[in-house]
Design a protein around this motif. Structure first.
Motif, short mmCIF file in Angstrom:
data_model
loop_
_atom_site.label_atom_id
_atom_site.label_comp_id
_atom_site.label_asym_id
_atom_site.label_seq_id
_atom_site.Cartn_x
_atom_site.Cartn_y
_atom_site.Cartn_z
N MET A 83 0.84 -1.20 0.00
CA MET A 83 0.00 0.00 0.00
C MET A 83 0.88 1.25 0.00
O MET A 83 1.87 1.31 0.72
N ASP A 84 0.50 2.21 -0.81
CA ASP A 84 1.22 3.48 -0.90
C ASP A 84 1.05 4.24 0.42
O ASP A 84 -0.06 4.41 0.92
N PHE A 85 2.15 4.68 1.01
CA PHE A 85 2.10 5.40 2.29
C PHE A 85 1.25 6.66 2.21
O PHE A 85 0.63 7.05 3.20
N GLN A 86 1.18 7.26 1.03
CA GLN A 86 0.41 8.50 0.87
C GLN A 86 -1.08 8.30 1.20
O GLN A 86 -1.74 9.20 1.70
N LYS A 87 -1.59 7.09 0.96
CA LYS A 87 -2.99 6.80 1.30
C LYS A 87 -3.21 6.89 2.81
O LYS A 87 -4.25 7.38 3.27
N LEU A 88 -2.23 6.42 3.55
CA LEU A 88 -2.29 6.51 5.01
C LEU A 88 -2.15 7.96 5.47
O LEU A 88 -2.84 8.41 6.38
N VAL A 89 -1.29 8.69 4.79
CA VAL A 89 -1.07 10.11 5.08
C VAL A 89 -2.37 10.90 4.95
O VAL A 89 -2.70 11.75 5.80
N GLU A 90 -3.12 10.60 3.90
CA GLU A 90 -4.39 11.32 3.68
C GLU A 90 -5.38 11.08 4.82
O GLU A 90 -6.13 11.97 5.22
N ILE A 91 -5.35 9.88 5.38
CA ILE A 91 -6.21 9.57 6.53
C ILE A 91 -5.71 10.32 7.77
O ILE A 91 -6.49 10.85 8.56
N SER A 126 3.69 16.28 2.85
CA SER A 126 2.81 15.92 3.96
C SER A 126 3.22 14.59 4.58
O SER A 126 3.15 14.39 5.80
N GLY A 127 3.70 13.68 3.74
CA GLY A 127 4.19 12.40 4.24
C GLY A 127 5.41 12.59 5.12
O GLY A 127 5.55 11.94 6.16
N ALA A 128 6.29 13.50 4.71
CA ALA A 128 7.50 13.80 5.48
C ALA A 128 7.15 14.27 6.89
O ALA A 128 7.80 13.91 7.86
N LYS A 129 6.08 15.06 6.98
CA LYS A 129 5.65 15.58 8.29
C LYS A 129 5.35 14.43 9.26
O LYS A 129 5.80 14.43 10.40
#
Length: 215
Positions: free
Chosen positions: A1-9, A149-152
């Motif tokens: 799973m792409d980490f960005q999907k988790l980031v959006e949550i 945003s992921g970096a944050k």
């Protein structure tokens, strides 16, 4: 799973004050997480890489983390330190610095949840002479592969300061809602958690075998 999907949550959860809403947002998301990554997502959402009793810590100081941010964004360390003084949150510093990341530093591919989790474990396992440099380099490489945003959130997880207001019970209730469709199973899950205080194990068991497996 792409980490960005988790980031959006995470972004959604951070904006939400209501515990009920948090549970519902998380439950909807957990339904879509591949079963083999459910444990990883559960740990990361608590800002952890393992259950509390395992005592897995990254052992990174804020100073080391900020060095990794400077490397990832190809900016001078003094600029990163100045931003830290202004913003007071290393996660926000990383987000700002990585917004201007040079395109030449962007590696091919996107950061996945599995890669993030495994790299964080590698960092935790790095001890002794030169370990801080190894950790910084691993962290910088992940920051370069992530969105601003992921970096944050990567930085906040690394420092143990995720600050989304999500606790063990939030995740437990969301799992109950996602995989049993009701809140009534919550008591069974709580009992299981009191015996085995490991959300990763509970999440995997529930996804694979349902509430009967938990019992």
């Amino acid at each position: 799973m792409d980490f960005q999907k988790l980031v959006e949550i995470y972004i959604e959860l951070e904006k939400t004050a209501s515990g009920n809403q948090m549970r519902e947002i998380l439950a909807e998301f957990l339904k879509k997480v591949p079963s083999q990554e459910l444990a990883l997502v559960s740990y990361l959402t608590l800002g952890q890489i393992a259950s509390d009793y395992e005592g897995e810590v990254l052992g990174m100081a804020e100073k080391s983390v900020l060095k990794a941010v400077a490397v990832a964004g190809a900016v001078d360390q003094s600029k990163v330190n100045k931003l830290m003084q202004e913003l007071g949150d290393a996660g926000l510093v990383a987000e700002k610095v990585l917004q201007k990341k040079p395109q030449t530093l962007v590696p091919l591919g996107k950061l996945t949840v599995k890669e993030l989790f495994e790299t964080l474990h590698k960092m935790a396992g790095s001890i002794g002479t030169g370990s801080q440099d190894i950790k910084q380099n691993l962290l910088a490489a992940m920051l370069q592969k992530s969105s601003p945003s992921g970096a944050k959130y990567i930085i906040r997880i690394a420092l143990g300061t995720l600050r989304m207001g999500v606790g063990d019970m939030t995740v437990l209730n969301a799992l109950s809602l996602a995989f049993t469709g009701n809140k009534e199973s919550k008591e069974i899950l709580e009992k299981a958690y009191n015996i085995c205080p490991d959300l990763g194990i509970i999440a995997e068991t529930l996804a694979k075998g349902g509430i009967k497996a938990i019992e």
